[in-house]
Design a protein around this motif. Structure first.
Motif, short mmCIF file in Angstrom:
data_model
loop_
_atom_site.label_atom_id
_atom_site.label_comp_id
_atom_site.label_asym_id
_atom_site.label_seq_id
_atom_site.Cartn_x
_atom_site.Cartn_y
_atom_site.Cartn_z
N GLU A 93 0.90 -1.16 0.06
CA GLU A 93 0.10 0.03 0.17
C GLU A 93 0.95 1.30 -0.17
OE1 GLU A 93 -2.25 -0.36 3.65
OE2 GLU A 93 -0.69 0.41 4.93
N GLY A 95 0.78 5.77 0.24
CA GLY A 95 0.19 7.19 0.16
C GLY A 95 -1.26 7.05 1.02
N CYS A 96 -2.19 7.25 0.22
CA CYS A 96 -3.67 7.19 0.94
C CYS A 96 -4.32 5.85 0.88
CB CYS A 96 -4.43 8.31 0.31
SG CYS A 96 -4.09 9.81 0.59
N LYS A 98 -4.92 1.92 1.24
CA LYS A 98 -5.10 0.81 2.67
C LYS A 98 -5.16 -0.51 1.98
CE LYS A 98 -5.68 -0.28 6.66
NZ LYS A 98 -4.52 -0.29 7.46
N GLU A 117 -5.51 -3.10 -2.83
CA GLU A 117 -5.15 -1.60 -2.28
C GLU A 117 -6.27 -1.01 -2.67
OE1 GLU A 117 -2.11 1.86 -2.43
OE2 GLU A 117 -2.02 0.48 -4.05
N VAL A 119 -8.14 2.72 -2.68
CA VAL A 119 -7.47 4.34 -2.71
C VAL A 119 -8.72 5.19 -3.11
CG1 VAL A 119 -5.08 3.61 -3.82
CG2 VAL A 119 -7.18 4.11 -5.38
N PRO A 120 -8.43 6.40 -2.67
CA PRO A 120 -9.33 7.24 -2.93
C PRO A 120 -10.06 7.58 -4.06
CG PRO A 120 -7.70 8.28 -1.51
CD PRO A 120 -7.05 7.06 -1.96
N GLN A 124 -6.24 13.19 -4.16
CA GLN A 124 -5.91 13.84 -2.79
C GLN A 124 -4.46 13.98 -2.90
OE1 GLN A 124 -7.44 11.35 0.45
NE2 GLN A 124 -9.70 11.59 -0.53
N ASN A 125 -3.95 14.99 -1.78
CA ASN A 125 -2.76 15.09 -1.50
C ASN A 125 -2.39 13.82 -0.70
OD1 ASN A 125 -2.39 17.32 -2.88
ND2 ASN A 125 -3.07 18.51 -1.28
N CYS A 126 -1.35 12.97 -1.02
CA CYS A 126 -0.93 11.80 -0.15
C CYS A 126 0.54 11.59 -0.35
CB CYS A 126 -1.56 10.61 -0.90
SG CYS A 126 -3.15 10.55 -1.04
N THR A 127 1.02 11.00 0.85
CA THR A 127 2.33 10.96 0.93
C THR A 127 3.01 9.93 -0.64
OG1 THR A 127 2.16 9.01 2.21
CG2 THR A 127 2.42 11.13 3.31
N LYS A 156 -11.02 1.65 -5.92
CA LYS A 156 -11.26 3.14 -5.68
C LYS A 156 -12.45 3.02 -4.73
CE LYS A 156 -9.53 5.19 -9.77
NZ LYS A 156 -8.49 6.21 -9.31
#
Length: 157
Positions: A93, A95-96, A98, A117, A119-120, A124-127, A156
């Motif tokens: 996984e 950033g955003c 899971k 995984e 994801v949104p 979005q701003n993710c690492t 998603k």
């Protein structure tokens, strides 16, 4: 004044080099330290989560795995616990995202494990990091000599 600027620049350079010590990436189990005094150990299973099963886990051999559906460079580690009734995997996984796992198929010959995984759905701003969580799931019957077919997908939410 020119001499003061040189002294300040030298001090900043010294400070920057002091802060740039050896780097360690514990998640991937990579030690880039070259210090002779750095401790080394060949048996640190929790330091290399993508390479070693947890304490008490029994690794599933590569001959028992089908990884042909996985993306290139996807981490592969599968183990069993509880006498084979629980199967564990290292998922991926970032950033955003899971990670989770599903077992959509269990037959007498194989167990299909899908690592997901989520994801949104909207940007979005993710690492920009990658994580490798260990995830387990219960099987209907112990794994024994059945083949484990690994799949990965992104969804998603």
């Amino acid at each position: 004044m020119k001499r003061l600027g040189t002294v300040v620049a030298g001090a900043l350079l010294l400070l920057a080099s002091a802060c740039a010590g050896p780097q360690e990436n514990q998640e991937a189990g990579t030690d880039r330290s070259t210090s002779a005094s750095a401790p080394t150990s060949s048996a640190e299973p929790d330091r290399q989560p993508a390479r070693t099963p947890p304490a008490g886990g029994q690794p599933v051999t590569s001959q028992q795995l089908d990884t042909t559906a996985l993306p290139q460079n996807y981490p592969v580690l599968v183990w069993t616990e509880d006498g084979g009734a629980t199967v564990g995997v290292v998922a991926q996984e970032g950033g955003c995202g899971k990670a989770s796992v599903e077992v959509p198929e269990q037959t007498d010959a194989q167990v299909v494990v899908t690592m997901i995984e989520t994801v949104p759905a909207t940007p979005q701003n993710c690492t920009m990091d990658l994580r490798y969580p260990k995830i387990t799931t219960e099987l209907q019957a112990p794994l024994d000599d059945r083949k484990v077919v690994l799949r990965a997908e992104q969804r998603k939410r």
